[in-house]
Design a protein around this motif. Structure first.
Motif, short mmCIF file in Angstrom:
data_model
loop_
_atom_site.label_atom_id
_atom_site.label_comp_id
_atom_site.label_asym_id
_atom_site.label_seq_id
_atom_site.Cartn_x
_atom_site.Cartn_y
_atom_site.Cartn_z
N HIS A 52 0.81 -1.22 0.00
CA HIS A 52 0.00 0.00 0.00
C HIS A 52 0.84 1.27 0.00
CE1 HIS A 52 -2.97 2.91 1.84
NE2 HIS A 52 -3.57 2.51 0.75
N ILE A 122 -5.60 9.88 -4.13
CA ILE A 122 -4.25 9.52 -3.67
C ILE A 122 -3.28 10.66 -3.99
CG2 ILE A 122 -2.34 7.92 -4.00
CD1 ILE A 122 -4.51 5.77 -4.68
N ALA B 36 -12.04 -6.27 -20.89
CA ALA B 36 -12.94 -5.13 -20.71
C ALA B 36 -13.88 -5.34 -19.53
CB ALA B 36 -13.76 -4.91 -21.98
N THR B 37 -14.13 -6.58 -19.15
CA THR B 37 -15.04 -6.83 -18.03
C THR B 37 -14.24 -7.19 -16.76
OG1 THR B 37 -15.28 -9.09 -18.86
CG2 THR B 37 -16.98 -7.53 -19.47
N ALA B 40 -11.06 -4.86 -16.28
CA ALA B 40 -11.41 -3.50 -15.85
C ALA B 40 -11.89 -3.51 -14.40
CB ALA B 40 -12.48 -2.91 -16.77
N PHE B 43 -8.92 -3.89 -12.09
CA PHE B 43 -8.14 -2.65 -12.12
C PHE B 43 -8.80 -1.57 -11.24
CE2 PHE B 43 -7.14 1.42 -14.34
CZ PHE B 43 -5.77 1.41 -14.17
N VAL B 44 -10.12 -1.42 -11.37
CA VAL B 44 -10.85 -0.43 -10.57
C VAL B 44 -10.80 -0.81 -9.09
CG1 VAL B 44 -13.13 0.56 -10.10
CG2 VAL B 44 -12.36 0.32 -12.46
N TRP B 46 -8.47 -2.50 -7.55
CA TRP B 46 -7.11 -2.23 -7.06
C TRP B 46 -6.95 -0.74 -6.72
CZ3 TRP B 46 -2.88 0.11 -10.10
CH2 TRP B 46 -1.65 0.06 -9.44
N LEU B 47 -7.37 0.14 -7.65
CA LEU B 47 -7.20 1.58 -7.43
C LEU B 47 -8.08 2.10 -6.30
CD1 LEU B 47 -6.88 3.03 -11.03
CD2 LEU B 47 -5.12 2.91 -9.26
N VAL B 48 -9.35 1.66 -6.26
CA VAL B 48 -10.26 2.14 -5.22
C VAL B 48 -9.78 1.64 -3.85
CG1 VAL B 48 -12.61 1.98 -4.32
CG2 VAL B 48 -12.24 2.44 -6.73
N ALA B 49 -9.28 0.40 -3.79
CA ALA B 49 -8.75 -0.13 -2.54
C ALA B 49 -7.55 0.69 -2.08
CB ALA B 49 -8.36 -1.60 -2.71
N ALA B 50 -6.67 1.04 -3.02
CA ALA B 50 -5.49 1.83 -2.67
C ALA B 50 -5.90 3.21 -2.16
CB ALA B 50 -4.57 1.97 -3.88
N ALA B 51 -6.97 3.77 -2.72
CA ALA B 51 -7.42 5.11 -2.32
C ALA B 51 -8.23 5.08 -1.03
CB ALA B 51 -8.24 5.74 -3.43
N THR B 52 -8.77 3.90 -0.66
CA THR B 52 -9.65 3.83 0.50
C THR B 52 -8.86 3.73 1.80
OG1 THR B 52 -11.35 2.81 -0.86
CG2 THR B 52 -11.60 2.61 1.52
N TYR B 57 -6.77 -2.23 0.93
CA TYR B 57 -5.71 -2.66 0.00
C TYR B 57 -5.19 -4.04 0.37
CZ TYR B 57 -1.86 -2.22 -3.28
OH TYR B 57 -1.01 -2.42 -4.33
N LEU B 61 -5.02 -7.47 -1.83
CA LEU B 61 -3.80 -8.27 -1.99
C LEU B 61 -4.02 -9.72 -1.54
CD1 LEU B 61 -0.65 -6.15 -1.07
CD2 LEU B 61 -1.53 -6.78 -3.32
#
Lengths: 131, 130
Positions: A52, A122, B36-37, B40, B43-44, B46-52, B57, B61
């Motif tokens: 993270h 972020i 695409a399904t 995607a 990917f979303v 992963w990013l939302v978890a990193a931002a939350t 996160y 993992l």
């Protein structure tokens, strides 16, 4: 005798009411998506780890966040164009086709917006990881 | 669609002798749809978890490091390489080149060989980096 040109008769009757622009944008976004994903893969492989702290610190850098935002726009645009062609090829009933394309547009924009916002949060989140 | 079912359809998949170009064409659409399904969505996530949060996160993992996470990861990376290589092949075909039987067959097979090679290389780098 129909007082109409051949072009006038067929205009608006294609499967999605448009074609050449869709085709061209699919090619354009395929090039940008490929280039951005090569950058993305190389960047991740060069990180010391995918924990993270490392990932969020990487995404706080403008030179990571901006290409990531471009990657999101490019990728979601490309996948929307591609999936729309798949829907138009296999969904023949006009009502279901309209509904499927509508749903595809909503889901694509929702997914892209989530990913986009995550990057911005972020990137603008400051130095302290929000643990 | 205003198709009259009593009228014959032109012969399609059923009458042709199978060749690698047919497999590659179908794989382009299958891998594209998969990326695409499922791709995607991962990917979303992963990013939302990193931002939350760090916990969200870690949760991502946990799944990614699990056996099914690795299977999906290998599958998605192969799909990416297959879709990219056959996409590059389509650029050549769009320019009107590469339709000779031998050339067409060769580059169709090369997209399959290339995607497996690049997937192996990527995972060699990932495992080697750990």
């Amino acid at each position: 005798m129909r007082m109409e040109s051949p072009l006038g008769r067929v205009r608006g009757l294609g499967s999605a009411r448009s074609g050449a622009r869709h085709w061209w944008l699919e090619r354009l976004t395929s090039v940008s998506t490929l280039l951005l994903f090569i950058w993305f893969a190389v960047s991740l492989l060069r990180l010391p780890g995918l924990d993270h702290e490392t990932v969020t610190e990487w995404l706080r850098s403008p030179l990571a966040a901006v290409p990531m935002l471009l990657l999101i726009v490019s990728t979601f645009w490309h996948l929307k164009l591609g999936l729309q062609v798949v829907i138009e090829d296999y969904v023949h009933q006009e009502g279901s086709k309209l509904f499927s394309v509508l749903l595809l547009n909503f889901l694509t924009i929702a997914g892209a917006a989530l990913a986009f916002f995550a990057i911005l949060k972020i990137a603008f989140g400051g130095d302290a990881p929000n643990a | 669609m205003h198709r009259n079912p009593s009228r014959p359809l032109s012969p399609h998949l059923t009458i042709w002798r199978w060749g690698p170009h047919m497999l590659v064409s179908i794989l382009h659409r299958v891998t594209g749809t998969g990326l695409a399904t499922l791709g995607a969505a991962a990917f979303v996530w992963w990013l939302v978890a990193a931002a939350t949060s760090a916990e969200a996160y870690a949760d991502f993992l946990d799944h990614a490091d699990n056996w099914y996470g690795v299977v999906i990861g290998v599958g998605l990376s192969w799909a990416f390489f297959q879709h990219s290589l056959s996409g590059i092949r389509h650029f050549v075909l769009d320019m009107g080149a590469g339709y000779e039987l031998g050339v067409n067959k060769f580059w169709s097979v090369m997209t399959l060989v290339g995607s497996i090679f690049l997937t192996a290389l990527l995972w060699f780098l990932i495992v080697g980096g750990n």
